[in-house]
Design a protein around this motif. Structure first.
Motif, mmCIF file in Angstrom:
data_model
loop_
_atom_site.group_PDB
_atom_site.id
_atom_site.type_symbol
_atom_site.label_atom_id
_atom_site.label_comp_id
_atom_site.label_asym_id
_atom_site.label_seq_id
_atom_site.Cartn_x
_atom_site.Cartn_y
_atom_site.Cartn_z
ATOM 1 N N UNK A 36 0.848 -1.230 0.177
ATOM 2 C CA UNK A 36 0.249 0.146 -0.079
ATOM 3 C C UNK A 36 0.898 1.351 -0.020
ATOM 4 N N UNK A 37 0.326 2.270 -0.661
ATOM 5 C CA UNK A 37 1.128 3.567 -0.653
ATOM 6 C C UNK A 37 0.190 4.840 -0.483
ATOM 7 N N UNK A 38 0.425 5.921 0.286
ATOM 8 C CA UNK A 38 -0.442 6.876 0.729
ATOM 9 C C UNK A 38 0.567 8.305 0.670
ATOM 10 N N UNK A 39 -0.080 9.166 0.369
ATOM 11 C CA UNK A 39 0.819 10.423 0.285
ATOM 12 C C UNK A 39 -0.080 11.710 0.984
ATOM 13 N N UNK A 40 0.684 12.177 1.977
ATOM 14 C CA UNK A 40 0.068 13.479 2.694
ATOM 15 C C UNK A 40 0.818 14.349 2.406
ATOM 16 N N UNK A 41 0.324 15.710 2.055
ATOM 17 C CA UNK A 41 1.195 16.920 1.802
ATOM 18 C C UNK A 41 0.904 17.771 3.032
ATOM 19 N N UNK A 42 2.165 17.988 3.577
ATOM 20 C CA UNK A 42 1.828 18.878 5.060
ATOM 21 C C UNK A 42 2.683 20.184 4.832
ATOM 22 N N UNK A 43 1.960 21.333 5.066
ATOM 23 C CA UNK A 43 2.772 22.615 4.960
ATOM 24 C C UNK A 43 3.813 22.854 6.082
ATOM 25 N N UNK A 44 4.953 23.588 5.619
ATOM 26 C CA UNK A 44 5.766 23.777 6.457
ATOM 27 C C UNK A 44 5.385 25.024 7.462
ATOM 28 N N UNK A 45 4.568 26.006 6.943
ATOM 29 C CA UNK A 45 3.961 27.096 7.716
ATOM 30 C C UNK A 45 2.964 26.652 8.629
ATOM 31 N N UNK A 46 2.411 27.472 9.618
ATOM 32 C CA UNK A 46 1.587 27.062 10.525
ATOM 33 C C UNK A 46 0.225 26.621 9.905
ATOM 34 N N UNK A 47 -0.544 25.542 10.213
ATOM 35 C CA UNK A 47 -1.663 25.166 9.208
ATOM 36 C C UNK A 47 -2.781 26.032 9.875
ATOM 37 N N UNK A 48 -3.508 26.543 8.835
ATOM 38 C CA UNK A 48 -4.604 27.888 8.784
ATOM 39 C C UNK A 48 -5.899 27.173 9.255
ATOM 40 N N UNK A 49 -5.800 26.485 10.529
ATOM 41 C CA UNK A 49 -7.127 26.184 10.909
ATOM 42 C C UNK A 49 -8.208 27.230 11.156
ATOM 43 N N UNK A 50 -7.750 28.324 11.724
ATOM 44 C CA UNK A 50 -8.805 29.304 12.171
ATOM 45 C C UNK A 50 -9.257 30.064 10.879
ATOM 46 N N UNK A 51 -8.319 30.297 10.016
ATOM 47 C CA UNK A 51 -8.558 30.960 8.477
ATOM 48 C C UNK A 51 -9.596 30.271 7.701
ATOM 49 N N UNK A 52 -9.453 28.962 7.835
ATOM 50 C CA UNK A 52 -10.199 28.047 6.922
ATOM 51 C C UNK A 52 -11.618 28.058 7.571
ATOM 52 N N UNK A 53 -11.822 28.053 8.734
ATOM 53 C CA UNK A 53 -13.190 27.877 9.546
ATOM 54 C C UNK A 53 -13.896 29.295 9.096
ATOM 55 N N UNK A 54 -13.145 30.599 9.385
ATOM 56 C CA UNK A 54 -13.690 31.746 9.403
ATOM 57 C C UNK A 54 -14.118 32.205 8.016
ATOM 58 N N UNK A 55 -13.184 31.923 7.136
ATOM 59 C CA UNK A 55 -13.518 32.580 5.695
ATOM 60 C C UNK A 55 -14.685 31.678 5.201
ATOM 61 N N UNK A 56 -14.466 30.305 5.183
ATOM 62 C CA UNK A 56 -15.950 29.522 4.737
ATOM 63 C C UNK A 56 -17.173 29.815 5.430
ATOM 64 N N UNK A 57 -17.187 30.275 6.685
ATOM 65 C CA UNK A 57 -18.343 30.671 7.481
ATOM 66 C C UNK A 57 -18.566 32.118 6.706
ATOM 67 N N UNK A 58 -17.721 32.911 6.465
ATOM 68 C CA UNK A 58 -18.155 34.282 6.044
ATOM 69 C C UNK A 58 -18.755 34.249 4.584
ATOM 70 N N UNK A 59 -18.526 33.210 3.963
ATOM 71 C CA UNK A 59 -18.957 33.030 2.418
ATOM 72 C C UNK A 59 -20.412 32.486 2.377
ATOM 73 N N UNK A 60 -21.155 32.842 1.382
ATOM 74 C CA UNK A 60 -22.577 32.424 1.174
ATOM 75 C C UNK A 60 -22.411 31.156 0.346
ATOM 76 N N UNK A 61 -23.761 30.620 -0.014
ATOM 77 C CA UNK A 61 -23.419 29.449 -0.753
ATOM 78 C C UNK A 61 -23.566 29.758 -2.223
ATOM 79 N N UNK A 62 -23.616 31.067 -2.642
ATOM 80 C CA UNK A 62 -23.264 31.479 -4.133
ATOM 81 C C UNK A 62 -21.929 31.538 -4.453
ATOM 82 N N UNK A 63 -21.053 31.471 -3.176
ATOM 83 C CA UNK A 63 -19.639 31.910 -3.335
ATOM 84 C C UNK A 63 -18.858 30.248 -3.404
ATOM 85 N N UNK A 64 -17.626 30.170 -4.039
ATOM 86 C CA UNK A 64 -17.016 29.065 -4.023
ATOM 87 C C UNK A 64 -16.388 28.601 -2.632
ATOM 88 N N UNK A 65 -15.993 27.417 -2.362
ATOM 89 C CA UNK A 65 -15.492 27.302 -0.977
ATOM 90 C C UNK A 65 -14.119 27.568 -1.044
#
Length: 900
Positions: free
Chosen positions: A122-151
């Motif tokens: 078996x073989x699996x690949x995970x791409x891990x950023x070297x910068x801080x993972x943007x957990x908060x930014x992903x949550x806040x920006x997606x919450x801000x967007x409406x259903x007519x906007x892209x994820x």
């Protein structure tokens, strides 16, 4: 036989348990119904991602690139820390249904690159950023967007800029069924040296904290450096050792809830589930056990990887301590051998005349199917009652979700739709999974279909469980179709059909068929309701809920699925009758039942509307109101194409072999013209002297195909849309009690919150229904032959046989994943990183559905489950090659008939 086929044979005969260990670890256990003990039934909020690192799971475990034994007693996965993240990376992150502007969605990049069916490699690949993972930014920006906007996606945050990330490859190779070699390769794609903490982690699923009799197992350090080892002792599994190359620091804690952090309570032990996290990220030395014992342990490697360089860590999880010998002797040779054997096996599956690009897509498709196996644990009785010594569940649970399924006892390895977004089985998804799975491991495919019919899954009333969020919801009845297809694929590969399997599923499906007839035909007129039937927001209303109008919907798709169901059971009964004549009687019953359903769809009588609309030449749902009024809901959607699925041909040699069935068929045709005269002709012999059973007659077929093959309607460059593009400028509107309900063409993500808002049947391309359309056209051609031709595309003036149309559709569907003349894959849309970067462009994601115009991937990004049917289409194209524009033979190539 290849070596992998030998292993499959040994596993099937139970001579050697090659499948005991596999990728059975979930990628998300938090936010599931099983772990929800709230009064409101809000699984996402009750057990969040933030709690997951600190809270012991009740039902099953999750991890990153992980494996477990098939009972998930012992788990292994990878944890990472880049020195910047606020938490240890132990599991994949994504948004909950409440956080995303289009519902739940994973926000990471990981790929299933390879797997054999016994998981010998078996073989699996995970791409891990070297910068801080943007957990908060992903949550806040997606919450801000409406259903007519892209994820808002992880690439959009900029954390992969300048290629500052690690490619983490995790590979497994089995030296033996209980001896697993593990190789982790970390590649620094960035411009500078970067540090990484790598923590291969082994732990026991917590089965001892719930008031049962299970004794707590133990991990302890068995040997110091060099090559330190962790010894695992489990009462039922015995002893194992995790051998760690080099001199990593071994860290130990307990897989117990950190009640102090989560609830402000007292911990049962000073060493808790997130102890290793606290030690590595926060430097808390007393967070891990200095006695080097526990139920969770990690080997702590501190790596510095130069720009463009790689670092390799090797481990071995085995049932031997090697008694002082080097556990890594012969490691590389065995790894190379298993990789070679995987290539050897897939050369027998993947047609070699496919392009290298198509072969790569097919190989990754199979990898996704096999990596998506998961140990699934859900015992409704225990879940409802709660566990001894633990707080009781809220009283609302006794009358809430799934309370009528107290017989259900799930503790098996099951093929998941997506181990992050859908880490629970869905009945109709699973049926489609089994088609590509049958190409590589027909025994597993048959086991999956049989499992859903066992008495601890199927309801005593005959209903098949739908999915975890609502077991009583109704999925399309495609189980019989899948069983019949798997039987024939298996028969073709092995030269002999598994009749015992076919009989077993047939008898259980009789119970399910009876449930459908008794529960979903409101007027007893052979017109079925069904409910949402897996199509989520396809209609103007949520079809799984009471209608705001009152009354009910007579469903074109529900009735067509049932017609298809009768034909599937008829085909199985005829196959069984060739050796056991007693099945002829039941075959006759299903044939007659099909006639009644097909007749009812078009002819309900003077006071009732049929589902076929003569004026438009299309099938529609009919809305029945409490006052007795009724009218067709004229939405041109996949609902009106599903009647094409109800088609079967009867071979003349079968009729000759079954004289009693043949005699009854002829009697019915000649004596009940009131039921048969307006249906697809069963009296006239077609190509090869076959008979046709179909809801749609020839003229209806032409009319439906006129819409389906029109590029201004259903036909896109990449398959058949779920809703006609006609509704872009002509939305369907229905006003009820002053409120307008409408259906618009939406080729991408849904803009409505109907049915959760994260699934869209209003324009995108869905592979399962496209696959069935291809198969149906092949079956029609099997009867009608080359003389029956239609325009493809509609209005082009180019005439094709249905066999050629099926081939053209197959190529449009598979083109979603293949590079075009510019080297771009439609599935990647406008993601330039995926389209052009050499470290990304050949990594394929098998999405839940695809943009109706561009083919870009949408929805769950790893739903290889039913999207995996693309592998079967590619295999069929590869076997048949490129058919000529005018195929003159009276019979399609045997190797590519849909029945194969």
């Amino acid at each position: 036989m290849t070596q992998e086929e030998i292993r499959l044979s040994e596993s099937g005969a139970r001579r050697k348990h090659w499948k005991r260990w596999g990728p059975y670890l979930s990628e998300r256990a938090w936010g599931t119904v099983r772990e929800d003990y709230s009064s409101l039934g809000d699984a996402w909020e009750h057990f969040s991602h933030d709690q997951a690192r600190s809270r012991a799971y009740r039902w099953n475990e999750d991890g990153l690139a992980g494996i477990s034994d098939r009972r998930q007693s012992t788990c292994f996965a990878v944890a990472l820390w880049n020195g910047r993240d606020p938490i240890l990376k132990e599991r994949v992150f994504g948004l909950t249904g409440n956080e995303g502007n289009h519902g739940e969605d994973v926000k990471e990049y990981y790929f299933y690159l390879d797997s054999t069916p016994t998981h010998s490699y078996m073989k699996y690949l995970y791409k891990y950023p070297q910068a801080e993972f943007p957990y908060r930014q992903l949550v806040e920006e997606n919450r801000r967007r409406n259903k007519n906007q892209a994820e808002f996606e992880l690439l959009d945050t900029g954390v992969f800029n300048e290629d500052r990330y690690f490619d983490v490859f995790v590979e497994y190779a089995k030296a033996d069924s209980e001896d697993i070699l593990i190789q982790i390769t970390v590649a620094n794609r960035g411009p500078e040296a970067a540090n990484l903490r790598l923590l291969p982690t082994v732990w026991f699923r917590n089965t001892w904290s719930w008031g049962g009799r299970d004794r707590r197992p133990e991990l302890h350090q068995a040997r110091p450096a060099p090559h330190p080892a962790i010894e695992l002792h489990h009462d039922q599994l015995g002893n194992r050792w995790l051998h760690c190359e080099g001199s990593p620091e071994l860290l130990f804690t307990q897989n117990e809830t950190n009640a102090r952090r989560l609830f402000g309570g007292e911990n049962r032990t000073p060493y808790v589930k997130d102890g290793i996290h606290d030690y590595v990220v926060h430097g808390l030395k007393d967070a891990v056990n200095p006695q080097h014992t526990g139920t969770k342990a990690a080997a702590h490697y501190q790596l510095t990887v130069q720009a463009g360089a790689t670092a390799v860590v090797r481990l071995r999880l085995a049932h031997s301590d090697f008694k002082g010998k080097n556990p890594f002797e012969g490691f590389d040779k065995m790894f190379a051998l298993r990789q070679h054997e995987a290539d050897e096996f897939y050369r027998t599956i993947i047609p070699q005349n496919l392009s290298p690009d198509a072969q790569n897509v097919m190989r990754q498709g199979f990898a996704g199917m096999l990596w998506s196996k998961q140990f699934y644990h859900y015992v409704i009785k225990d879940w409802l009652q709660g566990d001894p010594g633990n707080p009781p569940p809220p009283q609302e649970r006794k009358h809430g979700r799934n309370h009528e399924w107290t017989h259900l006892y799930n503790a098996d390895v099951i093929s998941m739709p997506d181990k992050w977004e859908y880490p629970w089985y869905a009945a109709w998804d699973l049926a489609f999974h089994c088609i590509p799975l049958a190409l590589v491991d027909s025994d597993f495919a048959k086991e999956q279909l049989t499992l859903m019919l066992r008495e601890w899954y199927m309801h005593p009333n005959g209903q098949i469980p739908a999915y975890e969020w609502s077991l009583a919801d109704v999925n399309p009845p495609v189980h019989a179709w899948a069983a019949w297809r798997v039987y024939k694929i298996d028969k073709k590969r092995k030269g002999k059909g598994d009749r015992a399997f076919l009989q077993r599923v047939f008898h259980k499906l009789l119970l399910n068929f009876t449930w459908w007839v008794n529960r979903k035909d409101a007027e007893g007129m052979n017109i079925f309701q069904g409910g949402f039937l897996g199509l989520d927001n396809i209609g103007v209303f949520d079809r799984s809920s009471p209608l705001p109008t009152g009354g009910y919907i007579e469903q074109s798709d529900g009735t067509s699925w049932m017609a298809m169901y009768t034909l599937n059971l008829l085909a199985i009964a005829l196959e069984l009758a060739t050796e056991e004549p007693c099945y002829e009687d039941v075959a006759s019953k299903f044939w007659e039942h099909f006639i009644y359903i097909a007749h009812a769809m078009s002819h309900r009588g003077e006071d009732h509307l049929g589902l076929w609309n003569e004026e438009d030449g299309f099938f529609y749902d009919v809305l029945k109101l409490p006052d007795g009024s009724q009218f067709p809901m004229k939405i041109r959607s996949i609902v009106g194409l599903i009647p094409l699925f109800a088609v079967e041909t009867l071979e003349p040699e079968v009729l000759d072999q079954l004289p009693d069935f043949h005699r009854r068929l002829e009697w019915f045709i000649h004596n009940r013209p009131d039921l048969t005269q307006n249906l697809a002709c069963m009296a006239t012999e077609g190509m090869g002297e076959r008979r046709l059973l179909s809801i749609a007659g020839q003229e209806q077929l032409r009319s439906i195909l006129k819409f389906m093959l029109d590029e201004r309607e259903f036909l896109s460059p990449h398959g058949i849309r779920a809703l006609s593009q006609f509704h872009r400028d002509n939305p369907y509107r229905l006003v009820v009690q002053g409120t307008e309900h409408r259906v618009d063409y939406e080729p991408g993500e849904s803009s409505t919150g109907l049915f959760g808002g994260n699934s869209n049947w209003r324009g995108p391309i869905w592979f399962p229904v496209n696959y069935l359309l291809v198969e149906s056209l092949q079956k029609f051609h099997h009867y009608l032959g080359d003389d029956f031709q239609v325009e493809f595309p509609t209005g082009s003036g180019t005439m094709m046989s249905l066999w050629e149309v099926a081939g053209q559709l197959s190529r449009r569907i598979t083109s979603v994943f293949l590079q075009d003349e510019k080297g771009r894959r439609p599935v990647f849309g406008n993601l330039e990183k995926f389209q052009t970067d050499p470290h990304w462009r050949d990594l394929v994601l098998f999405h839940e559905y695809f943009h109706g115009d561009s083919g870009a991937g949408i929805g769950a990004s790893h739903q290889t489950g039913w999207t995996g049917v693309v592998a079967k289409l590619m295999q069929q194209i590869g076997v048949s090659g490129e058919p000529s524009r005018r195929q003159k033979s009276r019979k399609p190539p045997a190797a590519t008939v849909a029945a194969d």
